[in-house]
Design a protein around this motif. Structure first.
Motif, mmCIF file in Angstrom:
data_model
loop_
_atom_site.group_PDB
_atom_site.id
_atom_site.type_symbol
_atom_site.label_atom_id
_atom_site.label_comp_id
_atom_site.label_asym_id
_atom_site.label_seq_id
_atom_site.Cartn_x
_atom_site.Cartn_y
_atom_site.Cartn_z
ATOM 1 N N THR A 32 0.825 -1.220 0.000
ATOM 2 C CA THR A 32 0.000 0.000 0.000
ATOM 3 C C THR A 32 0.854 1.264 0.000
ATOM 4 O OG1 THR A 32 -0.206 0.171 2.424
ATOM 5 C CG2 THR A 32 -1.812 -1.219 1.263
ATOM 6 N N TYR A 33 2.154 1.119 0.049
ATOM 7 C CA TYR A 33 3.039 2.278 -0.094
ATOM 8 C C TYR A 33 3.219 2.573 -1.581
ATOM 9 C CZ TYR A 33 4.241 1.942 4.896
ATOM 10 O OH TYR A 33 4.194 1.923 6.279
ATOM 11 N N SER A 34 2.198 3.144 -2.172
ATOM 12 C CA SER A 34 2.221 3.442 -3.598
ATOM 13 C C SER A 34 1.445 4.731 -3.843
ATOM 14 C CB SER A 34 1.592 2.310 -4.402
ATOM 15 O OG SER A 34 0.189 2.290 -4.216
ATOM 16 N N PRO A 35 1.841 5.518 -4.852
ATOM 17 C CA PRO A 35 1.147 6.783 -5.121
ATOM 18 C C PRO A 35 -0.357 6.626 -5.333
ATOM 19 C CG PRO A 35 3.225 6.745 -6.290
ATOM 20 C CD PRO A 35 3.032 5.366 -5.706
ATOM 21 N N GLN A 36 -0.774 5.506 -5.915
ATOM 22 C CA GLN A 36 -2.205 5.304 -6.141
ATOM 23 C C GLN A 36 -2.967 5.243 -4.815
ATOM 24 O OE1 GLN A 36 0.235 3.537 -7.539
ATOM 25 N NE2 GLN A 36 0.011 3.801 -9.752
ATOM 26 N N VAL A 37 -2.412 4.508 -3.844
ATOM 27 C CA VAL A 37 -3.058 4.408 -2.530
ATOM 28 C C VAL A 37 -2.939 5.736 -1.788
ATOM 29 C CG1 VAL A 37 -3.047 3.220 -0.296
ATOM 30 C CG2 VAL A 37 -2.661 1.924 -2.405
ATOM 31 N N TYR A 38 -1.787 6.383 -1.886
ATOM 32 C CA TYR A 38 -1.622 7.686 -1.246
ATOM 33 C C TYR A 38 -2.681 8.670 -1.747
ATOM 34 C CZ TYR A 38 3.180 5.937 -0.356
ATOM 35 O OH TYR A 38 4.274 5.200 0.018
ATOM 36 N N ALA A 39 -2.956 8.642 -3.044
ATOM 37 C CA ALA A 39 -3.965 9.547 -3.611
ATOM 38 C C ALA A 39 -5.343 9.253 -3.024
ATOM 39 C CB ALA A 39 -3.983 9.423 -5.130
ATOM 40 N N GLN A 40 -5.652 7.979 -2.841
ATOM 41 C CA GLN A 40 -6.922 7.617 -2.204
ATOM 42 C C GLN A 40 -6.996 8.204 -0.790
ATOM 43 O OE1 GLN A 40 -7.315 3.336 -2.309
ATOM 44 N NE2 GLN A 40 -7.044 3.243 -4.525
ATOM 45 N N ASP A 41 -5.878 8.134 -0.082
ATOM 46 C CA ASP A 41 -5.836 8.709 1.271
ATOM 47 C C ASP A 41 -6.102 10.207 1.239
ATOM 48 O OD1 ASP A 41 -5.184 6.188 2.250
ATOM 49 O OD2 ASP A 41 -3.048 6.617 2.450
ATOM 50 N N MET A 42 -5.579 10.887 0.224
ATOM 51 C CA MET A 42 -5.784 12.338 0.120
ATOM 52 C C MET A 42 -7.256 12.673 -0.105
ATOM 53 S SD MET A 42 -2.794 13.505 0.717
ATOM 54 C CE MET A 42 -2.628 12.016 1.740
ATOM 55 N N PHE A 43 -7.931 11.856 -0.893
ATOM 56 C CA PHE A 43 -9.363 12.097 -1.093
ATOM 57 C C PHE A 43 -10.147 11.832 0.194
ATOM 58 C CE2 PHE A 43 -8.513 11.443 -5.764
ATOM 59 C CZ PHE A 43 -8.870 12.735 -6.122
ATOM 60 N N ALA A 44 -9.700 10.849 0.997
ATOM 61 C CA ALA A 44 -10.340 10.605 2.293
ATOM 62 C C ALA A 44 -10.193 11.834 3.194
ATOM 63 C CB ALA A 44 -9.733 9.372 2.960
ATOM 64 N N LEU A 45 -9.020 12.443 3.167
ATOM 65 C CA LEU A 45 -8.791 13.665 3.938
ATOM 66 C C LEU A 45 -9.673 14.799 3.423
ATOM 67 C CD1 LEU A 45 -7.230 15.546 5.877
ATOM 68 C CD2 LEU A 45 -5.434 15.694 4.124
ATOM 69 N N ALA A 46 -9.695 14.991 2.121
ATOM 70 C CA ALA A 46 -10.498 16.065 1.535
ATOM 71 C C ALA A 46 -11.977 15.877 1.836
ATOM 72 C CB ALA A 46 -10.267 16.124 0.026
ATOM 73 N N ASP A 47 -12.434 14.628 1.810
ATOM 74 C CA ASP A 47 -13.844 14.363 2.112
ATOM 75 C C ASP A 47 -14.165 14.698 3.567
ATOM 76 O OD1 ASP A 47 -14.240 13.512 -0.461
ATOM 77 O OD2 ASP A 47 -14.148 11.372 0.000
ATOM 78 N N GLN A 48 -13.253 14.319 4.481
ATOM 79 C CA GLN A 48 -13.499 14.634 5.895
ATOM 80 C C GLN A 48 -13.566 16.145 6.106
ATOM 81 O OE1 GLN A 48 -11.615 12.381 9.082
ATOM 82 N NE2 GLN A 48 -10.894 14.293 10.017
ATOM 83 N N LEU A 49 -12.707 16.881 5.394
ATOM 84 C CA LEU A 49 -12.675 18.340 5.539
ATOM 85 C C LEU A 49 -13.722 19.036 4.664
ATOM 86 C CD1 LEU A 49 -8.804 18.922 5.548
ATOM 87 C CD2 LEU A 49 -10.348 18.770 7.519
ATOM 88 N N GLN A 50 -14.477 18.245 3.918
ATOM 89 C CA GLN A 50 -15.517 18.767 3.020
ATOM 90 C C GLN A 50 -14.943 19.781 2.021
ATOM 91 O OE1 GLN A 50 -18.466 20.077 5.999
ATOM 92 N NE2 GLN A 50 -19.629 18.216 5.572
ATOM 93 N N LEU A 51 -13.814 19.405 1.439
ATOM 94 C CA LEU A 51 -13.183 20.250 0.426
ATOM 95 C C LEU A 51 -13.664 19.791 -0.946
ATOM 96 C CD1 LEU A 51 -9.487 20.358 1.730
ATOM 97 C CD2 LEU A 51 -11.355 21.936 2.233
ATOM 98 N N SER A 52 -14.518 20.558 -1.544
ATOM 99 C CA SER A 52 -15.012 20.203 -2.878
ATOM 100 C C SER A 52 -13.994 20.560 -3.957
ATOM 101 C CB SER A 52 -16.338 20.902 -3.157
ATOM 102 O OG SER A 52 -16.171 22.311 -3.090
ATOM 103 N N ARG A 53 -13.110 21.509 -3.649
ATOM 104 C CA ARG A 53 -12.120 21.967 -4.626
ATOM 105 C C ARG A 53 -10.889 22.473 -3.895
ATOM 106 N NH1 ARG A 53 -12.185 22.759 -10.033
ATOM 107 N NH2 ARG A 53 -11.233 24.636 -10.939
ATOM 108 N N MET A 54 -9.720 22.193 -4.444
ATOM 109 C CA MET A 54 -8.479 22.560 -3.758
ATOM 110 C C MET A 54 -7.354 22.709 -4.768
ATOM 111 S SD MET A 54 -8.218 18.803 -2.043
ATOM 112 C CE MET A 54 -8.742 17.429 -3.083
#
Length: 286
Positions: free
Chosen positions: A73-95
């Motif tokens: 799971t140490y891969s950019p594809q998984v890292y990107a998924q993690d970033m969307f999880a963060l953005a969703d928690q913060l309710q960031l529709s655009r960044m």
């Protein structure tokens, strides 16, 4: 400043830090390189001031984020998924995205997946083609991070590994670099602040022709968003030829060279600060 804790899809506790006002005109997600963490962006944030909200992450396996029990799971594809999880928690529709090295690869994937959520990208010393010599250098110092007995010894190790990239650094600068990227342990020794297993992905980065073609296709997906390309003048990761090719292929891009820097600029350099500040102003909602 405020700490952010969130969960990945596979249950890891992940960490980020927010800087600046929550009602800022722009939210800027800052993603670091292979062996760095959220502190890597603090010099930049200090220089850019308090106009924007910067959210700097500890990618899984680094800093205050959990280490994964599955190194795959140490891969950019998984890292990107993690970033969307963060953005969703913060309710960031655009960044806006600022990605250093590996973080830039994450940014490219994020645009490919959800271009409507990205207002613009800063790629810091990374592109679709990675120079093999630079990759070998990173592998040499990162794949066996032996602890150091003191902070001074840690600073000396950091300097030995990266002196060519930061030729103007003073002893104070090297100590600051070590404090951002190493961690003191209970016995007083100091270790690099990441899971050594994160470096297994370096072997996968040795791209053949098909992979290079796919990476340029991925880069092509960035045409939908404004792009700032920053390249360290002496970078051994992003070649001058590749950087110029990137700028030619992207109709809304600017290429800026950071003097006296290799891989990767800290982004507190005057040239970096000026370029990023101007770029972020252009991304503000009208």
């Amino acid at each position: 400043m405020s700490d952010i804790h969130y969960k990945s899809a596979d249950g890891l506790d992940l960490f980020a830090k927010s800087y600046g006002p929550q009602d800022a005109p722009l939210n800027v997600l800052c993603m670091h390189g292979l062996t760095r963490n959220h502190k890597d962006f603090e010099p930049m944030i200090e220089r850019l001031g308090n106009r924007y909200r910067f959210i700097a992450v500890d990618v899984r396996g680094r800093g205050q984020s959990d280490w994964s029990t599955n190194p795959d799971t140490y891969s950019p594809q998984v890292y990107a998924q993690d970033m969307f999880a963060l953005a969703d928690q913060l309710q960031l529709s655009r960044m806006a995205l600022i990605g250093t090295s590996m973080g830039g690869l994450m940014a490219m994937i994020m645009v490919k997946v959800a271009p409507e959520r990205v207002s613009g990208i800063v790629l810091n010393d990374v592109g679709p083609v990675v120079n093999p010599a630079g990759l070998a250098r990173i592998a040499a110092y990162s794949q066996d991070p032996k602890p150091a007995p003191t902070w001074q010894a840690a600073a000396e190790k950091v300097k030995a590994a990266q002196a060519d990239a930061f030729s103007e650094f003073t002893d104070k600068d090297w100590m600051a670099f070590a404090r951002r990227t190493w961690r003191e342990q209970d016995d007083g020794s100091v270790r690099a602040d990441y899971d050594p297993a994160i470096t297994q992905s370096l072997g996968e980065a040795k791209a053949g022709p098909l992979t290079k073609f796919a990476m340029w296709r991925l880069f092509g997906s960035l045409r939908s968003v404004p792009l700032l390309i920053l390249r360290g003048e002496t970078s051994d990761i992003l070649s001058k030829i590749t950087a110029r090719r990137m700028a030619r292929r992207h109709p809304a891009s600017e290429l800026v060279t950071i003097p006296n820097r290799g891989h990767a600029p800290i982004l507190d350099e005057p040239t970096s600060v000026s370029a990023i500040s101007t770029f972020l102003q252009l991304l503000e909602p009208q």
